[in-house]
Design a protein around this motif. Sequence first.
Motif, PDB file in Angstrom:
ATOM      1  N   GLU A 184       0.628  -1.059   0.044  1.00  0.00           N
ATOM      2  CA  GLU A 184       0.069  -0.288  -0.138  1.00  0.00           C
ATOM      3  C   GLU A 184       1.328   1.166   0.236  1.00  0.00           C
ATOM      4  O   GLU A 184       1.107   1.919   0.975  1.00  0.00           O
ATOM      5  N   ILE A 185       1.279   1.908  -1.295  1.00  0.00           N
ATOM      6  CA  ILE A 185       2.208   2.730  -1.470  1.00  0.00           C
ATOM      7  C   ILE A 185       1.559   3.479  -2.575  1.00  0.00           C
ATOM      8  O   ILE A 185       0.812   3.028  -3.204  1.00  0.00           O
ATOM      9  N   ASP A 186       2.454   5.091  -2.206  1.00  0.00           N
ATOM     10  CA  ASP A 186       1.602   5.551  -3.773  1.00  0.00           C
ATOM     11  C   ASP A 186       2.917   5.592  -4.570  1.00  0.00           C
ATOM     12  O   ASP A 186       3.750   4.828  -4.703  1.00  0.00           O
ATOM     13  N   MET A 187       1.816   5.604  -5.760  1.00  0.00           N
ATOM     14  CA  MET A 187       2.411   6.016  -7.068  1.00  0.00           C
ATOM     15  C   MET A 187       3.321   6.991  -7.439  1.00  0.00           C
ATOM     16  O   MET A 187       3.097   7.881  -7.123  1.00  0.00           O
ATOM     17  N   VAL A 188       4.481   6.850  -8.647  1.00  0.00           N
ATOM     18  CA  VAL A 188       5.309   7.935  -8.192  1.00  0.00           C
ATOM     19  C   VAL A 188       4.641   8.911  -9.915  1.00  0.00           C
ATOM     20  O   VAL A 188       5.080   7.801 -10.522  1.00  0.00           O
ATOM     21  N   SER A 189       4.446  10.182  -9.157  1.00  0.00           N
ATOM     22  CA  SER A 189       4.155  11.256 -10.402  1.00  0.00           C
ATOM     23  C   SER A 189       5.688  10.681 -11.777  1.00  0.00           C
ATOM     24  O   SER A 189       6.476  11.053 -11.320  1.00  0.00           O
ATOM     25  N   GLY A 190       4.582  11.100 -13.044  1.00  0.00           N
ATOM     26  CA  GLY A 190       5.489  10.553 -13.921  1.00  0.00           C
ATOM     27  C   GLY A 190       6.558   8.903 -14.096  1.00  0.00           C
ATOM     28  O   GLY A 190       6.784   8.960 -15.363  1.00  0.00           O
ATOM     29  N   ALA A 191       6.850   8.508 -13.076  1.00  0.00           N
ATOM     30  CA  ALA A 191       6.810   7.709 -13.542  1.00  0.00           C
ATOM     31  C   ALA A 191       5.191   6.343 -12.978  1.00  0.00           C
ATOM     32  O   ALA A 191       5.461   4.878 -12.379  1.00  0.00           O
ATOM     33  N   THR A 192       3.962   6.324 -13.661  1.00  0.00           N
ATOM     34  CA  THR A 192       2.631   5.712 -13.515  1.00  0.00           C
ATOM     35  C   THR A 192       2.969   4.075 -13.533  1.00  0.00           C
ATOM     36  O   THR A 192       2.413   3.061 -13.058  1.00  0.00           O
ATOM     37  N   VAL A 193       3.910   3.875 -15.362  1.00  0.00           N
ATOM     38  CA  VAL A 193       3.370   2.122 -15.481  1.00  0.00           C
ATOM     39  C   VAL A 193       4.172   1.158 -15.355  1.00  0.00           C
ATOM     40  O   VAL A 193       4.260   1.430 -14.095  1.00  0.00           O
ATOM     41  N   THR A 194       5.969   2.144 -14.595  1.00  0.00           N
ATOM     42  CA  THR A 194       7.060   1.460 -13.933  1.00  0.00           C
ATOM     43  C   THR A 194       6.355   1.048 -12.225  1.00  0.00           C
ATOM     44  O   THR A 194       6.323   0.059 -12.094  1.00  0.00           O
ATOM     45  N   SER A 195       5.627   2.677 -12.171  1.00  0.00           N
ATOM     46  CA  SER A 195       5.160   2.191 -10.111  1.00  0.00           C
ATOM     47  C   SER A 195       4.023   0.673 -10.259  1.00  0.00           C
ATOM     48  O   SER A 195       3.918   0.744  -9.338  1.00  0.00           O
ATOM     49  N   ASP A 196       3.013   1.191 -11.528  1.00  0.00           N
ATOM     50  CA  ASP A 196       2.007  -0.530 -11.179  1.00  0.00           C
ATOM     51  C   ASP A 196       2.814  -1.788 -10.802  1.00  0.00           C
ATOM     52  O   ASP A 196       2.337  -3.019 -10.789  1.00  0.00           O
ATOM     53  N   GLY A 197       3.657  -1.775 -12.492  1.00  0.00           N
ATOM     54  CA  GLY A 197       4.540  -2.813 -12.769  1.00  0.00           C
ATOM     55  C   GLY A 197       5.118  -3.320 -11.232  1.00  0.00           C
ATOM     56  O   GLY A 197       5.261  -4.863 -10.732  1.00  0.00           O
ATOM     57  N   TYR A 198       6.007  -1.983 -10.423  1.00  0.00           N
ATOM     58  CA  TYR A 198       6.564  -2.449  -8.914  1.00  0.00           C
ATOM     59  C   TYR A 198       5.038  -2.875  -8.175  1.00  0.00           C
ATOM     60  O   TYR A 198       5.407  -3.710  -6.774  1.00  0.00           O
ATOM     61  N   ILE A 199       3.995  -2.456  -8.005  1.00  0.00           N
ATOM     62  CA  ILE A 199       3.043  -2.842  -6.792  1.00  0.00           C
ATOM     63  C   ILE A 199       2.697  -4.374  -7.221  1.00  0.00           C
ATOM     64  O   ILE A 199       2.527  -4.588  -6.046  1.00  0.00           O
ATOM     65  N   ARG A 200       2.919  -4.596  -8.477  1.00  0.00           N
ATOM     66  CA  ARG A 200       2.147  -5.769  -8.911  1.00  0.00           C
ATOM     67  C   ARG A 200       3.262  -7.090  -8.497  1.00  0.00           C
ATOM     68  O   ARG A 200       2.612  -8.362  -7.925  1.00  0.00           O
ATOM     69  N   SER A 201       3.887  -6.596  -9.011  1.00  0.00           N
ATOM     70  CA  SER A 201       5.419  -7.633  -8.517  1.00  0.00           C
ATOM     71  C   SER A 201       5.577  -7.675  -7.585  1.00  0.00           C
ATOM     72  O   SER A 201       5.823  -8.473  -6.016  1.00  0.00           O
ATOM     73  N   LEU A 202       5.591  -6.512  -6.392  1.00  0.00           N
ATOM     74  CA  LEU A 202       5.779  -6.369  -4.797  1.00  0.00           C
ATOM     75  C   LEU A 202       4.803  -7.615  -3.943  1.00  0.00           C
ATOM     76  O   LEU A 202       4.719  -8.204  -3.588  1.00  0.00           O
ATOM     77  N   GLN A 203       3.593  -7.070  -4.747  1.00  0.00           N
ATOM     78  CA  GLN A 203       1.677  -7.762  -4.038  1.00  0.00           C
ATOM     79  C   GLN A 203       2.566  -9.144  -4.091  1.00  0.00           C
ATOM     80  O   GLN A 203       2.714 -10.019  -2.838  1.00  0.00           O
ATOM     81  N   SER A 204       2.829 -10.081  -5.291  1.00  0.00           N
ATOM     82  CA  SER A 204       3.256 -10.972  -5.250  1.00  0.00           C
ATOM     83  C   SER A 204       4.233 -11.379  -4.205  1.00  0.00           C
ATOM     84  O   SER A 204       4.064 -12.666  -3.608  1.00  0.00           O
TER      85      SER A 204
END
Length: 150
Positions: free
Chosen positions: A124-144
């Motif tokens: 449950e972290i915030d996405m980084v502005s300007g890096a939305t795509v990487t943030s989304d992938g990071y959060i999905r991998s982190l959750q796994s």
Amino acid sequence: MKRIVLWFLGTVSAVALLFGYRTSTSGPEAAIPLATGNGNAAGSPAPSTVPSSTPSTATGSSTVTGDVAQTQWGPVQVQLTVQSGKITAVGVPQYPNGNRRDAEINEYALPILIKETVQAQSAEIDMVSGATVTSDGYIRSLQSVLDQVK
């Protein structure tokens, strides 16, 4: 006559500049190592995309690698070191770095995401502005990874 010569030189200059410009799709650039939560470096792609868990008996911690999250700019994979149920370090073995712009964005965004992960101890972290795509992938991998740990 003078106007025609100036127009011609201006057109030739513009065409030369246009063809000489290198775009961001020029090809892959070298990977940028990223600092993790405890000072370890990550940045080179992992040889395997299969999630794994490696216990470390010396420190009583385990390192768990998450699923690879495919994004439109490239794969993102998160690796956690967990000790006594707490996230002590975060690594990012794979992230988009196929061109200078990707490397620039991720050089800025990944340390922020890593810091927030260690602080929040969850996905449950915030996405980084300007890096939305990487943030989304990071959060999905982190959750796994977190799903594997629990």
